[in-house]
Design an enzyme around this catalytic site. Structure first.
Site, PDB file in Angstrom:
ATOM      1  N   HIS A 278     -77.029  79.820 -17.357  1.00  0.00           N
ATOM      2  CA  HIS A 278     -77.072  80.285 -18.747  1.00  0.00           C
ATOM      3  C   HIS A 278     -75.821  81.094 -19.085  1.00  0.00           C
ATOM      4  CE1 HIS A 278     -79.302  81.864 -22.362  1.00  0.00           C
ATOM      5  NE2 HIS A 278     -78.459  82.877 -22.185  1.00  0.00           N
ATOM      6  N   GLU A 279     -75.502  82.062 -18.248  1.00  0.00           N
ATOM      7  CA  GLU A 279     -74.336  82.902 -18.519  1.00  0.00           C
ATOM      8  C   GLU A 279     -73.032  82.117 -18.347  1.00  0.00           C
ATOM      9  OE1 GLU A 279     -74.859  85.578 -19.985  1.00  0.00           O
ATOM     10  OE2 GLU A 279     -77.000  85.736 -19.539  1.00  0.00           O
ATOM     11  N   HIS A 282     -72.258  80.748 -21.674  1.00  0.00           N
ATOM     12  CA  HIS A 282     -71.569  81.730 -22.510  1.00  0.00           C
ATOM     13  C   HIS A 282     -70.087  81.798 -22.152  1.00  0.00           C
ATOM     14  CE1 HIS A 282     -74.809  83.460 -24.834  1.00  0.00           C
ATOM     15  NE2 HIS A 282     -75.521  83.755 -23.764  1.00  0.00           N
ATOM     16  N   GLU A 307     -75.261  81.609 -28.340  1.00  0.00           N
ATOM     17  CA  GLU A 307     -76.421  81.264 -27.526  1.00  0.00           C
ATOM     18  C   GLU A 307     -76.607  79.760 -27.405  1.00  0.00           C
ATOM     19  OE1 GLU A 307     -79.512  82.761 -25.032  1.00  0.00           O
ATOM     20  OE2 GLU A 307     -77.782  83.716 -25.988  1.00  0.00           O
TER      21      GLU A 307
END
Length: 511
Positions: A278-279, A282, A307
């Site tokens: 997930h990160e 980003h 996001e």
């Protein structure tokens, strides 16, 4: 990961811009100085959450407050207003006009707010982070409640300076979504409220029991090695990033330095792994920004879209069967006891729906959004004064029971679980909007690329390049609704997300 091919191409494509007016050059020089101060504050905040000893919080609060006040003073200086006035009717390129638009918006929203107030907000937020962290560890909401109340009052005061005629919550919402009316956001959430609970209920009533092969405890060192391997597998640029741990996973950075964090749960190695992916998503956004526009609006990400990048990589790549067909041997290499684990079993495990989960960042892909809806409702009611700070634990628990059928035993697992109220309000919408936009981007990218085939070939660079071409390289060139339409060819819609979750979970649970 490729670094600046697309950035160079974008730069070359804009060399025919008209000569910049003097006011434009002066304005941009000032904004770059402000951006560098803000970047410095961001990395001080990263340090506070990752490496700073807990006793350093009082000094860090003063440091961040000083940077915030100085940035504010530079932005609201009379010269900035004069330059903006000079540029109101100037002949500018499209990119220059977008740059002036973004700086003007920052100026107008900031000019109304006293610098001392901005410094106090920054200082209080920095102090509150450590207080929150200690309160969470001690399951002591009363220790955090006064700070939570103080931050609310400071943010309300700021909102009243910006737009006294509007409800404070709406002003806070417009910090992120200035051109996406709050009524449209409410309609989007109404769609999800109508679609998700029946699907979750059907899943709970289903006879299908998905695999959950991860039992026992897994050493942190093994989990970290697995997360590092996942970053290498996806092509994380180690020259411009690093992995660390933090109480709440996050990413901090720019196009030259985008750092990711995760945290480890002894009994669930998939939690740290999916958080890391997930990160990483980003980070791809930050690293895909134009390097020649560093410090300018066109070299900064659009926060309301951020996001979507993390949810795309987490859900539309990291939770797919093609991904696990390739990555399973890496998991087996780093986690003992899973030599016989099959692709189908791990695919089911990473996509299993478990409504009884208490923690948002550990929630499954589907019920995650009920956590967001709950937070948005409490957030809005608290800012409006309809819920007092002392009532938050009870209201939180009641809504958890209503939406997810589970009640936390402790506030640590309930209203103290998220860091966000230490600094801001009216921001939780971005998490669900990110998933909606990610599904829309997923549909668009699959029209151009064989996404599953590329994953099976371990070719992730074309996916990053597509996102850079359609999202990253624009920075803040477009406002949120326009950027989504430029990237996908359609206005923002929940249709792709609704279709995606019905198809995916309908197949998984034989609905």
């Amino acid at each position: 990961m490729s670094t600046d091919d697309s950035n160079s191409a974008e730069s070359a494509a804009t060399t025919d811009d008209p000569e910049s007016p003097d006011a434009y050059d002066a304005l941009l020089d000032r904004y770059r100085r402000i951006s560098n101060l803000q970047q410095s504050a961001m990395f001080l905040n990263w340090d506070q959450q990752v490496t700073m000893p807990s006793g350093g919080a009082p000094g860090r609060a003063q440091q961040l407050s000083a940077l915030t006040e100085t940035s504010h003073e530079l932005l609201v200086d009379d010269e900035v207003g004069d330059w903006l006035a000079d540029l109101a009717d100037a002949e500018l390129s499209d990119e220059q006009s977008a740059t002036v638009r973004e700086i003007r918006t920052d100026y107008e929203r900031s000019e109304a707010v006293p610098g001392e107030l901005m410094g106090e907000i920054s200082r209080t937020a920095a102090e509150s982070q450590q207080i929150w962290q200690d309160a969470k560890a001690d399951d002591d909401f009363d220790a955090f409640a006064p700070r939570l109340e103080q931050m609310r009052e400071l943010q309300i005061e700021r909102a009243r300076h910006i737009a006294p005629e509007k409800p404070p919550y709406e002003v806070m919402y417009e910090d992120t979504y200035q051109t996406f009316p709050i009524e449209k956001m409410a309609a989007l959430f109404d769609t999800l409220r109508a679609e998700l609970p029946p699907l979750i209920a059907d899943i709970e009533a289903s006879d299908t029991d998905l695999a959950d092969p991860f039992e026992g405890e897994y050493p942190e060192a093994d989990q970290r090695a697995l997360c590092e391997a996942a970053l290498d597998f996806l092509g994380y640029d180690r020259d411009r990033g690093r992995l660390d741990t933090a109480p709440h996973p996050f990413m901090a950075g720019n196009q030259f330095d985008a750092r990711v964090t995760t945290r480890f749960k002894p009994t669930d190695p998939l939690d740290a792994l999916t958080a890391t992916i997930h990160e990483f998503g980003h980070a791809t956004y930050q690293l895909g920004l134009r390097q020649d526009k560093y410090g300018e609006p066109l070299g900064q990400s659009r926060g309301s879209v951020h996001e979507s990048q993390s949810r795309f990589w987490e859900n539309h790549v990291g939770r797919t069967k093609p991904f696990w067909e390739e990555f399973l041997p890496t998991l087996q290499e780093h986690l003992d006891g899973h030599d016989d684990l099959t692709v189908d079993e791990v695919y089911e495990a990473v996509n299993r729906v478990y409504p009884d989960n208490l923690i948002r960042v550990e929630a499954d892909e589907l019920t995650y959004h009920m956590h967001i809806i709950l937070r948005c409702e409490i957030d809005r009611a608290y800012v409006a004064g309809d819920v007092e700070v002392a009532e938050i634990p009870q209201v939180w628990n009641e809504k958890m029971e209503e939406y997810l059928g589970v009640v936390p035993d402790t506030d640590t697992e309930g209203c103290l679980q998220d860091i966000h109220w230490t600094s801001r309000y009216a921001a939780f919408q971005t998490y669900t909007v990110g998933s909606v936009v990610a599904a829309q981007l997923n549909a668009a990218i699959r029209e151009d690329l064989d996404v599953d085939g590329l994953i099976q070939d371990r070719e992730f660079e074309p996916l990053r390049e597509w996102m850079t071409e359609h999202v990253h390289r624009y920075g803040q060139r477009y406002e949120t609704p326009e950027l989504i339409e430029v990237a996908t060819g359609e206005p923002l819609t929940a249709d792709y997300f609704v279709d995606y979750v019905h198809e995916k979970f309908g197949e998984l649970y034989d609905l």
